[in-house]
Write a protein that holds these residues in place. Structure first.
Motif, mmCIF file in Angstrom:
data_model
loop_
_atom_site.group_PDB
_atom_site.id
_atom_site.type_symbol
_atom_site.label_atom_id
_atom_site.label_comp_id
_atom_site.label_asym_id
_atom_site.label_seq_id
_atom_site.Cartn_x
_atom_site.Cartn_y
_atom_site.Cartn_z
ATOM 1 N N MET A 71 19.589 -5.103 -35.417
ATOM 2 C CA MET A 71 19.624 -4.083 -34.366
ATOM 3 C C MET A 71 20.120 -4.659 -33.043
ATOM 4 O O MET A 71 20.872 -4.009 -32.311
ATOM 5 C CB MET A 71 18.229 -3.476 -34.202
ATOM 6 C CG MET A 71 17.792 -2.629 -35.391
ATOM 7 S SD MET A 71 16.075 -2.045 -35.253
ATOM 8 C CE MET A 71 16.194 -0.925 -33.853
ATOM 9 N N ILE A 72 19.708 -5.885 -32.733
ATOM 10 C CA ILE A 72 20.164 -6.532 -31.499
ATOM 11 C C ILE A 72 21.667 -6.791 -31.575
ATOM 12 O O ILE A 72 22.408 -6.558 -30.613
ATOM 13 C CB ILE A 72 19.385 -7.839 -31.258
ATOM 14 C CG1 ILE A 72 17.919 -7.523 -30.919
ATOM 15 C CG2 ILE A 72 20.017 -8.650 -30.129
ATOM 16 C CD1 ILE A 72 17.007 -8.725 -30.913
ATOM 17 N N ALA A 73 22.136 -7.273 -32.731
ATOM 18 C CA ALA A 73 23.565 -7.552 -32.909
ATOM 19 C C ALA A 73 24.399 -6.271 -32.774
ATOM 20 O O ALA A 73 25.536 -6.317 -32.274
ATOM 21 C CB ALA A 73 23.802 -8.196 -34.272
ATOM 22 N N GLU A 74 23.840 -5.134 -33.197
ATOM 23 C CA GLU A 74 24.557 -3.853 -33.124
ATOM 24 C C GLU A 74 24.373 -3.149 -31.777
ATOM 25 O O GLU A 74 24.917 -2.063 -31.572
ATOM 26 C CB GLU A 74 24.069 -2.943 -34.252
ATOM 27 C CG GLU A 74 24.417 -3.453 -35.643
ATOM 28 C CD GLU A 74 23.695 -2.688 -36.736
ATOM 29 O OE1 GLU A 74 23.013 -1.686 -36.403
ATOM 30 O OE2 GLU A 74 23.786 -3.087 -37.910
ATOM 31 N N GLY A 75 23.608 -3.749 -30.881
ATOM 32 C CA GLY A 75 23.379 -3.144 -29.574
ATOM 33 C C GLY A 75 22.372 -2.017 -29.587
ATOM 34 O O GLY A 75 22.269 -1.248 -28.622
ATOM 35 N N LYS A 76 21.583 -1.898 -30.658
ATOM 36 C CA LYS A 76 20.596 -0.823 -30.774
ATOM 37 C C LYS A 76 19.224 -1.216 -30.224
ATOM 38 O O LYS A 76 18.334 -0.367 -30.132
ATOM 39 C CB LYS A 76 20.446 -0.418 -32.245
ATOM 40 C CG LYS A 76 21.705 0.170 -32.851
ATOM 41 C CD LYS A 76 21.499 0.520 -34.319
ATOM 42 C CE LYS A 76 22.750 1.122 -34.933
ATOM 43 N NZ LYS A 76 22.570 1.419 -36.376
ATOM 44 N N MET A 77 19.077 -2.495 -29.866
ATOM 45 C CA MET A 77 17.788 -2.973 -29.369
ATOM 46 C C MET A 77 18.034 -4.060 -28.326
ATOM 47 O O MET A 77 18.801 -4.996 -28.582
ATOM 48 C CB MET A 77 16.955 -3.534 -30.530
ATOM 49 C CG MET A 77 15.543 -3.939 -30.160
ATOM 50 S SD MET A 77 14.658 -4.546 -31.632
ATOM 51 C CE MET A 77 12.968 -4.458 -31.039
ATOM 52 N N PRO A 78 17.431 -3.965 -27.139
ATOM 53 C CA PRO A 78 17.595 -5.027 -26.146
ATOM 54 C C PRO A 78 16.963 -6.330 -26.634
ATOM 55 O O PRO A 78 15.877 -6.322 -27.218
ATOM 56 C CB PRO A 78 16.841 -4.478 -24.919
ATOM 57 C CG PRO A 78 16.683 -3.018 -25.172
ATOM 58 C CD PRO A 78 16.613 -2.850 -26.649
ATOM 59 N N ARG A 79 17.627 -7.434 -26.393
ATOM 60 C CA ARG A 79 17.122 -8.729 -26.839
ATOM 61 C C ARG A 79 15.738 -9.018 -26.256
ATOM 62 O O ARG A 79 14.894 -9.647 -26.910
ATOM 63 C CB ARG A 79 18.097 -9.836 -26.420
ATOM 64 C CG ARG A 79 17.682 -11.241 -26.841
ATOM 65 C CD ARG A 79 18.401 -12.289 -26.022
ATOM 66 N NE ARG A 79 18.138 -12.115 -24.608
ATOM 67 C CZ ARG A 79 17.072 -12.583 -23.971
ATOM 68 N NH1 ARG A 79 16.165 -13.256 -24.634
ATOM 69 N NH2 ARG A 79 16.901 -12.364 -22.691
#
Length: 357
Positions: free
Chosen positions: A29-37
């Motif tokens: 999700m982080i890699a896809e921009g769906k979740m802030p790191r």
């Protein structure tokens, strides 16, 4: 209405399957921009928390029963959705297990968003009941998540925020683009200090240590002595004979099984950078590299070498290394030290909540 239930475990082992699935999903999700790191960091992963449990199990205070770890598993209609690891003290404190390591802590969940706010409201209500009469101290939390917001709504809770800085390396195409984004005066300063090592008797070298290539001999003692001496300067203490003895004791304690030193021998994610001047450590950065993101819980310089700017020169070389390794973000953690903004770091505050339940 969904049914939200809770289970409490005193070991991480039964949680391994769900925890590792959460790690993989969060990374995607982080890699896809769906979740802030900031909402799911290395300190949320199973690998780190398994190490933490192993580390604390060796501590006398745990063996004497003065404190223990509890893992609260949250289920939504029978499906696991979140885990909260807590250190519970007989003295009456309840804390997260990792906040002292410096970095970002959080409940382990990929659902920590407004859509699932009811889950975290129920979790906080459960915490308030289970630990009634105790002092809850949860630090270094991402401010915007429902979990943090529900914690801050506890009656009488004290909520504060503190600056935390990271360098968004992925914003720049390569090292040259990043370096040119820095202040012109700083780049001139770096060039001037670098000239100290190309003319005259001074030499410098950046050393990189990993689990496969660890420091040998008394090198750890040199590193940690440098750090603990530097702490006195941060805290504006005079370097007295007593302070030097305390530094020797703290160094011995860390080298004899402190969390950072021990993690270096057990976790592949550990990296130690040391900037040497004339063969001796003048600055170091101890960090964890996971899924293309770096967190730096320990960094310090030898103040006697300050005129040569070893910290800034070291960070410049580390940034080159980061771009070679494809690192996306470099987290310098909490604190308002000027060098962070000078090196292009931006503020992403962390919060803390303290409440007597």
């Amino acid at each position: 209405m969904p049914e939200i239930t809770f289970e409490v475990f005193d070991s991480i082992k039964p949680l391994k399957s769900f925890w590792k699935e959460s790690d993989e999903l969060a990374a995607a999700m982080i890699a896809e921009g769906k979740m802030p790191r900031i909402e799911y960091t290395f300190y949320q992963t199973f690998r780190w928390n398994e190490f933490v449990e192993r580390y604390y199990s060796r501590q006398p205070s745990v063996r004497l029963g003065l404190k223990h770890i509890e893992y609260i598993l949250v289920r939504n209609d029978g499906n696991p959705v979140a885990i909260l690891p807590l250190m519970v003290y007989r003295s009456g404190k309840v804390e997260m297990t990792s906040w002292r390591t410096s970095g970002i802590n959080n409940v382990v969940s990929v659902y920590n968003n407004e859509r699932h706010a009811g889950i975290f409201k129920a979790l906080v209500n459960y915490i308030c009941g289970r630990y009634r009469g105790k002092k809850l101290r949860l630090f270094e939390l991402p401010p915007a998540t429902p979990f943090t917001q529900e914690l801050s709504a506890i009656p009488g809770a004290r909520y504060t925020e503190r600056g935390s800085y990271h360098i968004p390396l992925s914003d720049f195409e390569d090292f040259d683009a990043y370096y040119l984004s820095l202040n012109k005066k700083l780049r001139h300063n770096i060039k001037t200090r670098s000239n100290h090592f190309t003319h005259g008797d001074l030499t410098s070298e950046l050393k990189v240590f990993t689990r496969e290539n660890p420091p040998v001999g008394n090198y750890w003692k040199k590193i940690w002595r440098l750090f603990f001496m530097r702490k006195n300067v941060w805290r504006k203490r005079d370097i007295t004979a007593f302070r030097r003895l305390v530094c020797v004791w703290e160094t011995h304690k860390e080298c004899s099984g402190g969390m950072k030193t021990l993690s270096f021998s057990q976790l592949d994610e550990t990296v130690l950078f040391v900037f040497e001047i004339n063969g001796e450590p003048a600055a170091f950065a101890f960090l964890y590299l996971s899924d293309g993101y770096i967190v730096v819980p320990k960094l310090a310089i030898d103040t006697e070498q300050r005129a040569h700017a070893p910290g800034i020169l070291m960070l410049k070389e580390i940034m080159k290394w980061c771009y070679d390794k494809g690192v996306k973000d470099f987290d310098l953690c909490r604190g308002e030290e000027p060098y962070k903004q000078q090196m292009g770091a931006v503020n992403q505050p962390v919060s803390r909540v303290v409440a007597t339940l």
